[in-house]
Design a protein around this motif. Structure first.
Motif, PDB file in Angstrom:
ATOM      1  N   THR A 265       0.809  -1.221   0.000  1.00 23.81           N
ATOM      2  CA  THR A 265       0.000   0.000   0.000  1.00 23.81           C
ATOM      3  C   THR A 265       0.841   1.269   0.000  1.00 23.81           C
ATOM      4  N   LEU A 266       2.123   1.157   0.325  1.00 27.99           N
ATOM      5  CA  LEU A 266       3.028   2.298   0.296  1.00 27.99           C
ATOM      6  C   LEU A 266       4.356   1.839  -0.318  1.00 27.99           C
ATOM      7  N   PRO A 267       4.385   1.689  -1.645  1.00 25.41           N
ATOM      8  CA  PRO A 267       5.596   1.190  -2.313  1.00 25.41           C
ATOM      9  C   PRO A 267       6.809   2.086  -2.027  1.00 25.41           C
ATOM     10  N   LEU A 268       7.968   1.454  -2.023  1.00 27.24           N
ATOM     11  CA  LEU A 268       9.204   2.178  -1.781  1.00 27.24           C
ATOM     12  C   LEU A 268       9.592   3.053  -2.961  1.00 27.24           C
ATOM     13  N   HIS A 269       9.212   2.627  -4.162  1.00 24.51           N
ATOM     14  CA  HIS A 269       9.583   3.346  -5.391  1.00 24.51           C
ATOM     15  C   HIS A 269       8.628   2.909  -6.505  1.00 24.51           C
ATOM     16  N   PRO A 270       8.367   3.782  -7.483  1.00 23.96           N
ATOM     17  CA  PRO A 270       7.466   3.403  -8.595  1.00 23.96           C
ATOM     18  C   PRO A 270       7.934   2.179  -9.384  1.00 23.96           C
ATOM     19  N   SER A 271       9.229   1.865  -9.345  1.00 28.09           N
ATOM     20  CA  SER A 271       9.736   0.705 -10.073  1.00 28.09           C
ATOM     21  C   SER A 271       9.478  -0.611  -9.343  1.00 28.09           C
ATOM     22  N   GLN A 272       8.896  -0.534  -8.156  1.00 32.73           N
ATOM     23  CA  GLN A 272       8.687  -1.737  -7.350  1.00 32.73           C
ATOM     24  C   GLN A 272       7.887  -2.768  -8.133  1.00 32.73           C
ATOM     25  N   HIS A 273       8.455  -3.975  -8.206  1.00 31.06           N
ATOM     26  CA  HIS A 273       7.832  -5.082  -8.942  1.00 31.06           C
ATOM     27  C   HIS A 273       7.754  -6.287  -8.009  1.00 31.06           C
ATOM     28  N   VAL A 274       6.583  -6.896  -7.913  1.00 30.61           N
ATOM     29  CA  VAL A 274       6.380  -8.034  -7.020  1.00 30.61           C
ATOM     30  C   VAL A 274       6.960  -9.297  -7.647  1.00 30.61           C
ATOM     31  N   LEU A 275       7.813  -9.990  -6.878  1.00 28.06           N
ATOM     32  CA  LEU A 275       8.405 -11.248  -7.317  1.00 28.06           C
ATOM     33  C   LEU A 275       7.730 -12.444  -6.633  1.00 28.06           C
ATOM     34  N   VAL A 276       7.410 -12.288  -5.349  1.00 28.93           N
ATOM     35  CA  VAL A 276       6.751 -13.340  -4.572  1.00 28.93           C
ATOM     36  C   VAL A 276       5.725 -12.670  -3.666  1.00 28.93           C
ATOM     37  N   ASP A 277       4.549 -13.240  -3.605  1.00 30.66           N
ATOM     38  CA  ASP A 277       3.511 -12.740  -2.700  1.00 30.66           C
ATOM     39  C   ASP A 277       2.703 -13.943  -2.230  1.00 30.66           C
TER      40      ASP A 277
ATOM     41  N   TYR B  69       6.815 -11.628   1.074  1.00 30.86           N
ATOM     42  CA  TYR B  69       6.492 -10.637   0.048  1.00 30.86           C
ATOM     43  C   TYR B  69       7.834 -10.128  -0.460  1.00 30.86           C
ATOM     44  N   ARG B  70       8.199 -10.524  -1.678  1.00 26.80           N
ATOM     45  CA  ARG B  70       9.511 -10.179  -2.250  1.00 26.80           C
ATOM     46  C   ARG B  70       9.314  -9.244  -3.430  1.00 26.80           C
ATOM     47  N   VAL B  71      10.124  -8.173  -3.444  1.00 22.32           N
ATOM     48  CA  VAL B  71      10.026  -7.189  -4.515  1.00 22.32           C
ATOM     49  C   VAL B  71      11.402  -6.881  -5.088  1.00 22.32           C
ATOM     50  N   SER B  72      11.382  -6.362  -6.296  1.00 24.54           N
ATOM     51  CA  SER B  72      12.603  -5.813  -6.890  1.00 24.54           C
ATOM     52  C   SER B  72      12.369  -4.329  -7.124  1.00 24.54           C
ATOM     53  N   LEU B  73      13.441  -3.565  -7.006  1.00 22.09           N
ATOM     54  CA  LEU B  73      13.430  -2.130  -7.274  1.00 22.09           C
ATOM     55  C   LEU B  73      14.527  -1.852  -8.288  1.00 22.09           C
ATOM     56  N   GLU B  74      14.285  -0.930  -9.179  1.00 23.18           N
ATOM     57  CA  GLU B  74      15.299  -0.478 -10.121  1.00 23.18           C
ATOM     58  C   GLU B  74      15.638   0.957  -9.755  1.00 23.18           C
ATOM     59  N   VAL B  75      16.682   1.133  -8.946  1.00 24.92           N
ATOM     60  CA  VAL B  75      17.020   2.449  -8.408  1.00 24.92           C
ATOM     61  C   VAL B  75      18.530   2.666  -8.375  1.00 24.92           C
ATOM     62  N   VAL B  76      18.885   3.934  -8.263  1.00 25.24           N
ATOM     63  CA  VAL B  76      20.265   4.304  -7.979  1.00 25.24           C
ATOM     64  C   VAL B  76      20.404   4.248  -6.457  1.00 25.24           C
TER      65      VAL B  76
END
Length: 170
Positions: free
Chosen positions: A107-119, A124-131
């Protein structure tokens, strides 16, 4: 909106000193309930960011400037969490949360690139594409024992070292 230069005194938390600046403001940005002004100082081509709550003696000048249309300060934050920008490359960050904490991260993603890998019921596993930057580390640390950095390995080590330093304070 009128492209007017501003001048102000700004207190720096790191140096514990106040310094006077003249700025060509390009952007106002909010992060963590604080506002920041982003702009150019003099003829420098690199944007600087100033916390508005630490600005004193603000003066809006009558002198204007022509914004460089090739510079878009909001773009520099597209791959960044927060307001600390650096020119490093985007990296894939994989974080594993407890299932319960995952409800909050959904409900409050860390970054817009957050993509769910496992739920599922255990993770709950996510990937982020960030600097990677200071705020990314702060966001990870604020989740305490409900998060684990999976990748990259250097970030795993950095979080471990930070937590070890915290433990040593107790």
């Amino acid at each position: 909106k009128d492209n007017r230069k501003i001048s102000f005194n700004h207190f720096n938390f790191h140096t514990n000193k106040t310094r006077k600046y003249s700025l060509k403001p390009y952007l106002l940005k909010a992060y963590e309930n604080r506002w920041y002004v982003v702009g150019l100082i003099g003829n420098l081509k690199e944007f600087r960011t100033f916390g508005i709550e630490r600005i004193e003696d603000l003066e809006v000048k009558t002198e204007t400037f022509v914004p460089n249309k090739n510079l878009n300060p909001s773009e520099r934050f597209n791959n960044t969490i927060g307001i600390v920008y650096n020119a490093s490359t985007v990296q894939t960050i994989i974080l594993s949360f407890t299932a319960n904490q995952g409800n909050y991260v959904k409900t409050l993603p860390l970054h817009p690139s957050q993509h769910v890998l496992v739920d599922n019921e255990s993770e709950y596993r996510v990937s982020l594409e960030v600097v990677p930057n200071y705020e990314l580390i702060q966001q990870i640390l604020k989740h305490g024992d409900t998060v684990k950095v999976v990748e990259p390995e250097w970030l795993v080590d950095e979080i471990k070292e930070s937590l070890q330093r915290a433990i040593e304070k107790y």
